[in-house]
Scaffold this active site. Sequence first.
Site, PDB file in Angstrom:
ATOM      1  N   HIS A 485     -26.364 -52.794  18.153  1.00  0.00           N
ATOM      2  CA  HIS A 485     -27.530 -52.040  17.683  1.00  0.00           C
ATOM      3  C   HIS A 485     -27.727 -50.820  18.581  1.00  0.00           C
ATOM      4  O   HIS A 485     -27.291 -50.804  19.730  1.00  0.00           O
ATOM      5  CB  HIS A 485     -28.772 -52.927  17.686  1.00  0.00           C
ATOM      6  CG  HIS A 485     -28.808 -53.848  16.511  1.00  0.00           C
ATOM      7  ND1 HIS A 485     -29.901 -53.952  15.679  1.00  0.00           N
ATOM      8  CD2 HIS A 485     -27.873 -54.696  16.009  1.00  0.00           C
ATOM      9  CE1 HIS A 485     -29.642 -54.835  14.723  1.00  0.00           C
ATOM     10  NE2 HIS A 485     -28.417 -55.305  14.909  1.00  0.00           N
ATOM     11  N   GLU A 510     -36.713 -53.657  10.474  1.00  0.00           N
ATOM     12  CA  GLU A 510     -37.842 -53.726  11.406  1.00  0.00           C
ATOM     13  C   GLU A 510     -38.827 -52.573  11.226  1.00  0.00           C
ATOM     14  O   GLU A 510     -40.006 -52.693  11.566  1.00  0.00           O
ATOM     15  CB  GLU A 510     -37.346 -53.783  12.855  1.00  0.00           C
ATOM     16  CG  GLU A 510     -36.672 -52.528  13.361  1.00  0.00           C
ATOM     17  CD  GLU A 510     -35.181 -52.485  13.063  1.00  0.00           C
ATOM     18  OE1 GLU A 510     -34.474 -51.677  13.691  1.00  0.00           O
ATOM     19  OE2 GLU A 510     -34.719 -53.255  12.203  1.00  0.00           O
TER      20      GLU A 510
END
Length: 704
Positions: A485, A510
């Site tokens: 990520h 998210e």
Amino acid sequence: MNKLLALFCIAGFLISCSQQETVTLSVTSPGKINSIDFQLSPSGEPIYLVSHNEKVIIDASSMGFDFKDQKSLKDNLKVINSEKKAVHKTWEMPWGEQKEVVNAYNELMIELEEDTAPHRKINLYFRAYDDGIGFRYEFLPQPGVDSLVIMDENTEFQLTEDYTAWWLPGDWDIYEHLYSTTKVSEIDATTKRNDPNLAQTYIPENALNTPVTMRGNDGIHLSFHEANLTDYAGMTLKVDNESLKLTSELVGSDRLGYKVKRALPFKTPWRTIQIAEKATELIDSKLIVNLNEPNKIGDVSWFKPKKYVGIWWEMHIGKSTWDYAGSQDMNTFSKDLKPTGKHGATTENTKKYIDFAAKNGITGVLIEGWNTGWEHWIGFEDREGVFDFVTPYPDYDLEELNQYAKDRGVEIIMHHETSAAPRTYEQQLDTAYQLMKKLGIHSVKTGYVGKIIPKGEYHHGQWMVNHYRKVLETGAKYQVAINAHEPIKATGIRRTYPNAIAREGLRGQEFNAWSADGGNPPEHLPIVAFTRMLAGPIDFTPGVFDIGLPTKEDNHISTTLAQQLALYVVVYSPVQMACDLPENYEGQPAFQFIRDVGVDWDQTVVLNGEVGDFVTIARKERETGNWFVGGITDENKREISIDFNFLDEGTTYDAIVYKDAEDAHFMTNPTAITIENTEITKGETLHIPLVEGGGFAISLIQKK
């Protein structure tokens, strides 16, 4: 402009400037679909153009480099040799969207030499595929010079019309911007600076990150990217709004004062253009992986594609915290940690997720916040030495939980957040990965939130590209697969290092939980499918069932429940998370699709789609032969027709269709879903209505 006219115009220009003879070197794809033509201008400047079905799509574009302590390499060149070869091979993905990949291309290699001292030499490689083109540079040894310092690469892409583009700004640090849809002439990436939803941004000029996808007036689609990004800076594309010219702009290093430093000899990454008559063919293309080297780490059977759950979403919706103290006050740090009961990664809570996974046939559990350091991980200039990647918090028993999971057929997925301090991570790489090998843990999610330390380096520059590669190589050494990520973009390296299983590199799920602008709009994922997904597997973390987010008053997920299911098929990854809380799945009939859906595919068929509007994809699971179909739409409702001609002849499938209820809507009634059971065979057709922000998912299980 057709190809013949373009060549005539170039030849006319050259003759008007010089009476010397000009030679065109060309290479055409195996199916005679795409071609590349190369010439030198009268001044010895390299020029290429690209044609698709005889129509020029990249007009005369120049190539060159600026160096430190050397004059630029851009003209005074002559052709000293050229060679052609044809390749047609088939290779097998150890995991992926399909089992077998055909790699068929024709290559033209051109040897160039300066006409004047110091007579430097450079080779150009052009490859023509039926689904696009790629080219790269090879810098050869020079007398008395052991390395080159590149200040700028000046590769041009001269567009022939004002395409509609789906683009991200050329941010040197992050790919998590929302996509914009404009004409090329209207692109202004500088307006995307200082996005309050992002941890960091650096957009020095009007440039784009890749992949960037475009559509022409006649429906042709182009996607610009790069392949095999190795020991080099990531490439952005600088935009000239008036001339419609794109020029490579490498990510630099303020600390070192250059873009790239390489020992001679070396080859650059491939500059790529995927070319398609229709949008769906872009997803079909395997150009990016084909331009990478074959598997160099050998057998990776120790990694198994999987679905996973984990302690992650509960932090984003405010139920728990990453840090042991439960304060999440990133601006203070104390070694006297006093728990408040909000820490998510406890032994007790982890067992709950493991039990849920085992009960539902899910084979992975991710735990974030298990290790020390989360009280001091962002907001400080000096984050070196904050995280310890082998020491758990007092309320987390790593070894007990690892055994608890194994006894239930579940594997822990390790988590390493580096807080963008890669030197700290590298100091502990071997120790941390040795621990994983000892415990039999074969995958890790890495993170790089924040500005890179040391100051002056960027996520997408050469220094960090080499760091990400070092992590992959270390992972291969210890049989660990990497899900990165805040990564460097995917450029097909998964072919060479098949332990590069997935990465983020986009605005993920998210953002639906905490971004100030209310989350990702409905058009986001129908754009992602034709842009970011062309680069490689995505860890998007689908599967939110509690879509209204009661703990987040100002946030709402702009999909229906049926679309959340569809994402397991549409957005490809060999590691797919069911990201919601276990209690939100209990008693939900729609969860059966997540139990059933595959993660490793024998075949993929893109059934329909348009960029930013909708897309439908069918995938056949390896080993079982079962098929799964997913379709999503943007903010517009529509009806999708599915022709099941892709199914196996003579086989009847038990089909479960999960679709939007008639009164569903992503804003007002997102969880309304209809589940139907039927039988389907090859050649049948279904018509499925999709509501605004909606979708559908179908499991097709072979009837026994």
